[in-house]
Design an enzyme around this catalytic site. Structure first.
Site, PDB file in Angstrom:
ATOM      1  N   HIS A 189      -2.843 -18.321 -36.767  1.00 22.23           N
ATOM      2  CA  HIS A 189      -1.652 -17.636 -36.755  1.00 22.23           C
ATOM      3  C   HIS A 189      -0.522 -18.545 -37.558  1.00 22.23           C
ATOM      4  O   HIS A 189      -1.007 -19.766 -38.073  1.00 22.23           O
ATOM      5  CB  HIS A 189      -1.000 -17.316 -35.416  1.00 22.23           C
ATOM      6  N   HIS A 246       2.281 -20.427 -36.775  1.00 19.61           N
ATOM      7  CA  HIS A 246       3.000 -21.247 -36.187  1.00 19.61           C
ATOM      8  C   HIS A 246       2.664 -22.624 -36.727  1.00 19.61           C
ATOM      9  O   HIS A 246       1.731 -23.073 -37.254  1.00 19.61           O
ATOM     10  CB  HIS A 246       2.732 -21.386 -34.743  1.00 19.61           C
ATOM     11  N   ASP A 249       2.262 -25.752 -36.136  1.00 18.17           N
ATOM     12  CA  ASP A 249       1.284 -26.937 -35.765  1.00 18.17           C
ATOM     13  C   ASP A 249       0.030 -26.397 -36.226  1.00 18.17           C
ATOM     14  O   ASP A 249      -0.930 -26.951 -35.932  1.00 18.17           O
ATOM     15  CB  ASP A 249       1.591 -26.882 -34.338  1.00 18.17           C
ATOM     16  N   HIS A 250      -0.128 -25.049 -36.842  1.00 16.01           N
ATOM     17  CA  HIS A 250      -1.452 -24.849 -37.123  1.00 16.01           C
ATOM     18  C   HIS A 250      -1.697 -24.665 -38.756  1.00 16.01           C
ATOM     19  O   HIS A 250      -2.629 -24.118 -39.150  1.00 16.01           O
ATOM     20  CB  HIS A 250      -1.774 -23.338 -36.642  1.00 16.01           C
ATOM     21  N   HIS A 310      -0.605 -13.653 -28.046  1.00 13.05           N
ATOM     22  CA  HIS A 310       0.341 -15.000 -28.222  1.00 13.05           C
ATOM     23  C   HIS A 310       1.717 -14.450 -28.645  1.00 13.05           C
ATOM     24  O   HIS A 310       1.820 -13.297 -28.765  1.00 13.05           O
ATOM     25  CB  HIS A 310      -0.227 -15.881 -29.440  1.00 13.05           C
ATOM     26  N   ASP A 317      -3.972 -19.732 -30.049  1.00 20.96           N
ATOM     27  CA  ASP A 317      -3.118 -20.133 -28.898  1.00 20.96           C
ATOM     28  C   ASP A 317      -3.053 -18.641 -28.163  1.00 20.96           C
ATOM     29  O   ASP A 317      -2.778 -17.623 -28.742  1.00 20.96           O
ATOM     30  CB  ASP A 317      -1.798 -20.226 -29.224  1.00 20.96           C
ATOM     31  N   HIS A 321      -5.500 -28.312 -27.643  1.00 21.66           N
ATOM     32  CA  HIS A 321      -4.286 -27.596 -27.725  1.00 21.66           C
ATOM     33  C   HIS A 321      -3.340 -28.190 -26.591  1.00 21.66           C
ATOM     34  O   HIS A 321      -2.650 -27.290 -25.923  1.00 21.66           O
ATOM     35  CB  HIS A 321      -4.061 -26.108 -27.960  1.00 21.66           C
TER      36      HIS A 321
END
Length: 303
Positions: A62, A64, A66-67, A142, A212, A270
């Site tokens: 996805h 976000h 941090d990914h 999410h 997530d 995570h």
């Protein structure tokens, strides 16, 4: 042969001095697949001696940061290293919309093509297939469209029993058919069952990546019986309300998913940066599902 997973990043949104944002590299018999690409991923690839040139497919769960924040830098480094083979990136359609201008501005003369493959985050899809492996997506819950990934080896061929093949004087040209399960019909007549001439095929293994998300019954059904499940465990159970509000899971909830799905091993990761010591999360998960491990950075898990 088989599948192994090396953990490159195991933290959630805020990196710490000891943990990086989410990234993993999966090795399927020498074919390398990058799963998510948080900031710092290329440094982690170097630390873990993963050959950059062997990564041809990147799967992004996805959008976000941090990914995905590590992806522009990784693509730039691929170009500086003289990569020529295409790089395939699998993600939601918005990933190309966001990333293409960045590539065009900072890496406009790449010696390779960046090929985007759009995935539908609302459906289960087969998104990659080769002679030995399949990769499928599945929806999770999410704050933005997000998917998990299921890696599954295809059924393997049976093994030749050389001693018995010599006894029955099986020609070399017949061996490929025996591996596929066919019986042997000698030119002189008769019939030799395949089970006399071969040994059972090695078991095919599977790996599910799930981050997530809130814990979901639909995920339980998708990952039933997998050999290893990676499931996010951002918080401990005393923060279950916060986990629900932020569309995440607790360590106990991740363990319940593993238990209900009958998986063989659970990895949790995570983690919120509030946790300096991860042993309480591990203990909480093991109370429900004993065969649980921390997705520790730099550790390779054989499946």
């Amino acid at each position: 042969m088989g599948i192994s997973v090396t953990i490159l990043g195991s933290n959630s949104a805020l990196p710490t001095s000891e943990r990086n944002p989410t990234a993993q590299v999966l090795n399927a018999s020498g074919r390398f697949f990058l799963i998510d690409c948080g900031e710092g991923t290329q440094m982690q690839l170097r630390r873990n001696r993963v050959h950059f040139g062997k990564i041809d497919h990147v799967f992004i769960s996805h959008l976000h940061g941090d990914h995905v924040f590590g992806l522009p830098g990784l693509i730039s480094s691929f170009g500086l290293l003289g990569r020529t083979n295409d790089l395939h990136i699998h993600g939601v359609a918005d990933l190309e919309m966001v990333l293409r201008p960045v590539i065009d501005y900072f890496s406009r003369e790449l010696p390779f093509k960046v090929v985007f493959h759009h995935i539908n985050p609302l459906e289960k899809e087969l998104i990659y297939e080769d002679a030995a492996l399949e990769v499928a997506t599945f929806p999770v819950e999410h704050r933005i469209p997000t998917v998990g990934f299921l890696f599954r080896e295809k059924p393997k061929e049976r093994k030749i029993n050389k001693q018995m093949c010599d006894f029955y004087e099986v020609p070399l040209r017949v061996l490929p058919k025996l591996k596929k399960g066919e019986d042997f019909i000698p030119d002189s007549g008769g019939h030799v069952p395949n089970t006399k001439l071969t040994l059972p095929a090695p078991p095919s293994v599977s790996y599910a990546f799930c981050t997530d998300t809130r814990p979901l019954p639909s995920v339980v059904e998708v990952v039933k019986g997998v050999d290893m499940l990676y499931h996010e465990a951002t918080f401990m159970s005393d923060q279950e309300g916060l986990a629900y509000k932020t569309f995440h899971s607790t360590a106990r909830q991740a363990a319940k998913v593993a238990l209900q799905a009958g998986v063989k091993k659970l990895l949790i990761g995570h983690f919120s940066s509030r946790y300096k010591d991860l042993s309480p999360l591990l203990s909480e998960a093991r109370e429900v599902f004993p065969d649980t491990e921390i997705a520790t950075e730099g550790v390779t898990f054989e499946i």
